[in-house]
Design a protein around this motif. Structure first.
Motif, PDB file in Angstrom:
ATOM      1  N   ALA A 120       9.332  38.983  -9.366  1.00 21.36           N
ATOM      2  CA  ALA A 120       9.840  39.250 -10.716  1.00 21.36           C
ATOM      3  C   ALA A 120       8.826  38.800 -11.773  1.00 21.36           C
ATOM      4  N   ILE A 121       8.041  37.787 -11.437  1.00 17.61           N
ATOM      5  CA  ILE A 121       6.994  37.312 -12.364  1.00 17.61           C
ATOM      6  C   ILE A 121       5.761  38.203 -12.253  1.00 17.61           C
ATOM      7  N   ASN A 122       5.350  38.516 -11.031  1.00 20.19           N
ATOM      8  CA  ASN A 122       4.204  39.397 -10.821  1.00 20.19           C
ATOM      9  C   ASN A 122       4.474  40.357  -9.666  1.00 20.19           C
ATOM     10  N   PRO A 123       4.794  41.624  -9.999  1.00 21.77           N
ATOM     11  CA  PRO A 123       5.094  42.609  -8.950  1.00 21.77           C
ATOM     12  C   PRO A 123       3.944  42.807  -7.966  1.00 21.77           C
ATOM     13  N   MET A 124       2.729  42.404  -8.351  1.00 21.75           N
ATOM     14  CA  MET A 124       1.602  42.543  -7.428  1.00 21.75           C
ATOM     15  C   MET A 124       1.624  41.466  -6.338  1.00 21.75           C
ATOM     16  N   GLY A 125       2.475  40.462  -6.499  1.00 12.15           N
ATOM     17  CA  GLY A 125       2.582  39.429  -5.464  1.00 12.15           C
ATOM     18  C   GLY A 125       1.336  38.585  -5.304  1.00 12.15           C
TER      19      GLY A 125
ATOM     20  N   GLY B 199       4.382  30.452 -23.142  1.00 13.24           N
ATOM     21  CA  GLY B 199       5.442  30.833 -24.067  1.00 13.24           C
ATOM     22  C   GLY B 199       6.128  32.089 -23.563  1.00 13.24           C
ATOM     23  N   ASP B 200       6.187  33.113 -24.416  1.00 14.07           N
ATOM     24  CA  ASP B 200       6.873  34.345 -23.990  1.00 14.07           C
ATOM     25  C   ASP B 200       5.919  35.345 -23.344  1.00 14.07           C
ATOM     26  N   ARG B 201       4.705  34.947 -23.084  1.00 16.27           N
ATOM     27  CA  ARG B 201       3.750  35.856 -22.455  1.00 16.27           C
ATOM     28  C   ARG B 201       3.504  35.498 -20.999  1.00 16.27           C
ATOM     29  N   THR B 202       3.471  36.517 -20.161  1.00 18.06           N
ATOM     30  CA  THR B 202       3.148  36.356 -18.749  1.00 18.06           C
ATOM     31  C   THR B 202       1.882  37.156 -18.481  1.00 18.06           C
ATOM     32  N   LEU B 203       0.839  36.461 -18.065  1.00 17.77           N
ATOM     33  CA  LEU B 203      -0.455  37.108 -17.877  1.00 17.77           C
ATOM     34  C   LEU B 203      -0.878  37.038 -16.417  1.00 17.77           C
ATOM     35  N   THR B 204      -1.343  38.167 -15.887  1.00 15.99           N
ATOM     36  CA  THR B 204      -1.901  38.166 -14.541  1.00 15.99           C
ATOM     37  C   THR B 204      -3.318  38.716 -14.595  1.00 15.99           C
ATOM     38  N   GLN B 205      -4.010  38.570 -13.489  1.00 16.07           N
ATOM     39  CA  GLN B 205      -5.447  38.825 -13.313  1.00 16.07           C
ATOM     40  C   GLN B 205      -6.237  37.662 -13.927  1.00 16.07           C
TER      41      GLN B 205
ATOM     42  N   PRO C  80      -0.258  23.109 -13.389  1.00 18.41           N
ATOM     43  CA  PRO C  80      -0.094  24.004 -12.241  1.00 18.41           C
ATOM     44  C   PRO C  80       1.348  24.061 -11.744  1.00 18.41           C
ATOM     45  N   VAL C  81       1.732  25.236 -11.250  1.00 20.09           N
ATOM     46  CA  VAL C  81       2.975  25.405 -10.492  1.00 20.09           C
ATOM     47  C   VAL C  81       2.543  25.912  -9.122  1.00 20.09           C
ATOM     48  N   TYR C  82       2.805  25.117  -8.101  1.00 21.51           N
ATOM     49  CA  TYR C  82       2.304  25.447  -6.777  1.00 21.51           C
ATOM     50  C   TYR C  82       3.029  26.651  -6.174  1.00 21.51           C
ATOM     51  N   VAL C  83       2.257  27.616  -5.709  1.00 23.70           N
ATOM     52  CA  VAL C  83       2.804  28.762  -4.988  1.00 23.70           C
ATOM     53  C   VAL C  83       2.402  28.614  -3.519  1.00 23.70           C
ATOM     54  N   ASP C  84       3.387  28.465  -2.654  1.00 19.43           N
ATOM     55  CA  ASP C  84       3.101  28.233  -1.236  1.00 19.43           C
ATOM     56  C   ASP C  84       2.801  29.581  -0.563  1.00 19.43           C
ATOM     57  N   PHE C  85       1.681  30.141  -0.985  1.00 22.61           N
ATOM     58  CA  PHE C  85       1.279  31.496  -0.604  1.00 22.61           C
ATOM     59  C   PHE C  85       1.293  31.702   0.911  1.00 22.61           C
ATOM     60  N   PHE C  86       0.794  30.736   1.637  1.00 16.56           N
ATOM     61  CA  PHE C  86       0.627  30.915   3.087  1.00 16.56           C
ATOM     62  C   PHE C  86       1.966  30.852   3.819  1.00 16.56           C
ATOM     63  N   ASN C  87       3.002  30.406   3.135  1.00 20.75           N
ATOM     64  CA  ASN C  87       4.349  30.495   3.698  1.00 20.75           C
ATOM     65  C   ASN C  87       5.193  31.558   2.999  1.00 20.75           C
ATOM     66  N   GLY C  88       4.526  32.517   2.370  1.00 20.21           N
ATOM     67  CA  GLY C  88       5.229  33.689   1.855  1.00 20.21           C
ATOM     68  C   GLY C  88       5.817  33.545   0.462  1.00 20.21           C
ATOM     69  N   ALA C  89       5.477  32.462  -0.245  1.00 20.27           N
ATOM     70  CA  ALA C  89       6.120  32.234  -1.548  1.00 20.27           C
ATOM     71  C   ALA C  89       5.749  33.300  -2.590  1.00 20.27           C
ATOM     72  N   ALA C  90       4.631  34.004  -2.377  1.00 26.08           N
ATOM     73  CA  ALA C  90       4.250  35.051  -3.344  1.00 26.08           C
ATOM     74  C   ALA C  90       4.972  36.368  -3.073  1.00 26.08           C
ATOM     75  N   ARG C  91       5.761  36.405  -2.000  1.00 23.66           N
ATOM     76  CA  ARG C  91       6.502  37.635  -1.636  1.00 23.66           C
ATOM     77  C   ARG C  91       8.001  37.485  -1.856  1.00 23.66           C
TER      78      ARG C  91
END
Lengths: 211, 211
Positions: A47-52, A60-66, A30-41
């Motif tokens: 740049a990793i996920n425009p959907m935030g 590897g070289d793939r970035t997957l969301t959903q 895991p890589v912690y995203v401090d969502f409640f303090n705005g880290a997803a914005r």
């Protein structure tokens, strides 16, 4: 190379991905995203996920969301939990889509509004409306599980790990296991699988961090 | 044998299936479900789909539910609109899941509440809340389409036919094409594909039937 899941313990959608990878024996951390303090914005995260949003898997070289995409990725890479036959696999997709449409998309915002919004900002009517839709989904799932151990076929699949995403959390959002005996039994079945962990034990981040 | 799609013109979810099958050249015909007069709650219909929802596709001995499952079925049978590469196909799944999670699952109930519920039964606060979520989805899609003609890769896919499901309807639910120029252009692009029809021209059932 160990894949990195951007996530936080509070996210049932991230849990679906984390649970699938863990039970399938797919190497991740895991890589912690401090969502409640705005880290997803932040620009870095957008740049990793425009959907935030979490979860995001960098493998590897793939970035997957959903969450469902990550579930399928781990299932295909490990050959596990996809369903045994072509008909089973169509059923797995059906229930993953149903979860996204009718189940987690109701449970997630409902739990968020009822627990993570300040009390004075909770929209009572929207909560009541969404609660009604969530109950309809719980009824559909409970009825489906009446004579089955798993959502599809005779073995656990990623459909199970999708639909259970929000159902182990302790924060109240109207779902009580005692009201839905078939869901209750099925959740025990998932929790008995080797390697299972509760979302707050599987990913960093807990409501008490903000207490 | 011609596959039968249980549907009605008012359903954007049914439209996704109907549009995909039509554009792919998959042989189908509609079976009208008089949803607004309770036809989806009859024992006969519940025997076909216990969830009491359209669309349902009966293709030979297979009965498929969930619009995305039917979309994939038609795409696989015809070899069309699935995306060209493995990476494209993962993106297609991502956007279909996103549509189910964030887009159609907001647009559908929003349009229903704002148009098909009697005026005195429309929950204003729930509509406002859902409208905010829908706007966030329209923004995500409009930004994604800024420098693209299609959602994935360089050609139309079932992801396009999923996300557009509710966007051609005339009933007001807060979505105006003029506000979202990239979505507007993209909708014109889909409508220019050979065989495209408006949902009310593709499936039986129209709000004026109940006037």
């Amino acid at each position: 190379m160990t894949a990195k899941l951007y996530c936080m313990g509070e996210s049932g959608n991230a849990y679906k991905a984390a649970l699938t990878m863990t039970l399938a024996g797919f190497d991740w951390e895991p890589v912690y995203v401090d969502f409640f303090n705005g880290a997803a914005r932040t620009p870095e995260f957008l740049a990793i996920n425009p959907m935030g949003e979490v979860p995001v898997l960098v493998d590897g070289d793939r970035t997957l969301t959903q969450s469902g995409v990550i579930q399928y990725h781990a299932a295909e890479k490990t050959g596990r939990f996809q369903g045994e036959t072509a008909a089973d696999r169509a059923e797995v997709l059906r229930w993953i889509l149903w979860d996204n449409h009718k189940m987690s998309s109701q449970n997630g915002p409902l739990r968020f509004m009822m627990n993570f919004l300040p009390a004075e900002k909770r929209p009572a009517e929207a909560i009541a409306w969404l609660g009604g839709r969530a109950r309809a989904a719980w009824k559909t799932l409970d009825q489906h599980l009446q004579e089955r151990d798993w959502i599809v076929g005779n073995a656990p699949t990623i459909a199970d790990f999708a639909c259970c995403g929000y159902l182990y959390y302790p924060e109240p959002f109207g779902f009580a296991r005692a009201d839905w005996p078939n869901i209750d039994r099925w959740l025990d079945g998932i929790a008995a699988l080797p390697g299972w962990k509760h979302p707050y034990d599987m990913m960093p981040g807990h409501p008490s961090d903000r207490a």
